[in-house]
Design a protein around this motif. Structure first.
Motif, short mmCIF file in Angstrom:
data_model
loop_
_atom_site.label_atom_id
_atom_site.label_comp_id
_atom_site.label_asym_id
_atom_site.label_seq_id
_atom_site.Cartn_x
_atom_site.Cartn_y
_atom_site.Cartn_z
N MET A 40 0.86 -1.18 0.00
CA MET A 40 0.00 0.00 0.00
C MET A 40 0.90 1.23 0.00
O MET A 40 1.83 1.31 0.81
CB MET A 40 -0.90 -0.02 1.23
N ALA A 41 0.63 2.16 -0.90
CA ALA A 41 1.44 3.38 -1.01
C ALA A 41 0.53 4.59 -0.88
O ALA A 41 -0.58 4.62 -1.43
CB ALA A 41 2.16 3.43 -2.35
N CYS A 42 1.01 5.57 -0.13
CA CYS A 42 0.23 6.78 0.09
C CYS A 42 1.18 7.98 0.08
O CYS A 42 2.22 7.96 0.75
CB CYS A 42 -0.49 6.68 1.42
N MET A 43 0.83 9.02 -0.67
CA MET A 43 1.66 10.21 -0.80
C MET A 43 0.80 11.43 -0.47
O MET A 43 -0.27 11.62 -1.05
CB MET A 43 2.21 10.31 -2.22
N THR A 44 1.26 12.25 0.46
CA THR A 44 0.48 13.40 0.93
C THR A 44 1.31 14.67 1.01
O THR A 44 2.54 14.60 1.11
CB THR A 44 -0.14 13.10 2.31
N THR A 45 0.62 15.79 1.03
CA THR A 45 1.26 17.10 1.25
C THR A 45 1.01 17.58 2.68
O THR A 45 1.47 18.64 3.05
CB THR A 45 0.68 18.16 0.30
N LYS A 46 0.27 16.81 3.46
CA LYS A 46 -0.16 17.26 4.79
C LYS A 46 0.74 16.72 5.90
O LYS A 46 0.62 15.56 6.31
CB LYS A 46 -1.60 16.85 5.02
N GLU A 47 1.59 17.57 6.40
CA GLU A 47 2.50 17.21 7.48
C GLU A 47 1.74 16.75 8.73
O GLU A 47 2.17 15.81 9.42
CB GLU A 47 3.39 18.41 7.83
N SER A 48 0.62 17.36 9.02
CA SER A 48 -0.12 17.09 10.27
C SER A 48 -0.67 15.68 10.37
O SER A 48 -0.93 15.20 11.47
CB SER A 48 -1.26 18.09 10.43
N ILE A 49 -0.83 14.97 9.25
CA ILE A 49 -1.38 13.62 9.31
C ILE A 49 -0.39 12.54 8.88
O ILE A 49 -0.69 11.37 9.02
CB ILE A 49 -2.65 13.51 8.44
N PHE A 50 0.75 12.93 8.37
CA PHE A 50 1.75 11.95 7.91
C PHE A 50 2.19 11.08 9.07
O PHE A 50 2.41 11.57 10.16
CB PHE A 50 2.96 12.69 7.31
N PRO A 51 2.32 9.77 8.93
CA PRO A 51 2.23 8.99 7.70
C PRO A 51 0.86 8.41 7.39
O PRO A 51 0.72 7.63 6.47
CB PRO A 51 3.23 7.87 7.96
N LYS A 52 -0.15 8.75 8.15
CA LYS A 52 -1.49 8.20 7.92
C LYS A 52 -2.24 9.04 6.91
O LYS A 52 -3.25 9.66 7.23
CB LYS A 52 -2.24 8.11 9.24
N CYS A 53 -1.76 9.04 5.68
CA CYS A 53 -2.32 9.97 4.71
C CYS A 53 -3.66 9.53 4.13
O CYS A 53 -4.22 10.22 3.30
CB CYS A 53 -1.30 10.32 3.64
N ARG A 54 -4.21 8.43 4.59
CA ARG A 54 -5.57 8.07 4.19
C ARG A 54 -6.56 9.16 4.60
O ARG A 54 -7.62 9.29 4.03
CB ARG A 54 -6.00 6.76 4.83
N ARG A 55 -6.19 9.92 5.62
CA ARG A 55 -7.07 11.00 6.11
C ARG A 55 -7.05 12.22 5.19
O ARG A 55 -7.79 13.17 5.40
CB ARG A 55 -6.64 11.42 7.51
N ASP A 56 -6.20 12.20 4.18
CA ASP A 56 -6.09 13.31 3.23
C ASP A 56 -6.86 12.95 1.96
O ASP A 56 -6.41 12.11 1.19
CB ASP A 56 -4.61 13.56 2.91
N PRO A 57 -8.02 13.57 1.72
CA PRO A 57 -8.80 13.23 0.53
C PRO A 57 -8.07 13.57 -0.77
O PRO A 57 -8.42 13.05 -1.82
CB PRO A 57 -10.08 14.05 0.68
#
Length: 145
Positions: A40-57
């Motif tokens: 499973m790979a997830c890439m986000t711009t949101k520091e506040s939720i990393f590494p659980k970037c599933r919370r970033d729509p």
């Protein structure tokens, strides 16, 4: 004006589907201990939720079958600062299994091979910048047990 006329007059509809100056990120994943399950790979711009970037729509996410040679690619990535988290979900239950509720039982990896010291890495250790140029990186899968 019909859709066809709009497309022919300047490609307005076609251009609307991809961010301006979008880039791509290609990740080569190394050191998987087996080919069971998925990564499973997830890439986000949101520091506040990393590494659980599933919370970033707006995150870029994918799931790929584990294999000896594994490449993951994200396209249409807007310029900005991103971090990536990988999970080798060997039993395909969709979550990071742990031993005694703490130590990871399955493999994990982060952009820039960010170090893990009794907790997920800091954003600053994993963050990288995307421009409109293609970005390539290698992430080593790690296992606690």
């Amino acid at each position: 004006m019909s859709r066809l006329a709009l497309l022919l007059s300047g490609g307005v509809l076609a251009a609307a589907s991809a961010p301006a100056n979008a880039g791509s990120v290609t990740i080569t994943v190394t050191d998987l201990r087996n080919t069971k399950g998925v990564v499973m790979a997830c890439m986000t711009t949101k520091e506040s939720i990393f590494p659980k970037c599933r919370r970033d729509p707006n995150s870029h996410r994918t799931v790929v079958k584990a294999s000896n040679t594994l490449t993951i690619r994200f396209d249409d990535v807007a310029p900005g600062d991103y971090a990536i988290a990988l999970l080798h979900d060997e039993n395909e239950d969709g979550k990071a299994n742990r031993v005694l509720g703490m130590a990871p039982k399955e493999g994990y990896g982060f952009s820039r091979d960010a170090p893990v010291n009794m907790a997920p890495p800091d954003w600053d250790d994993a963050v990288f910048t995307i421009t409109d140029a293609p970005k390539k990186m290698t992430i080593k899968m790690r296992y606690f047990l």
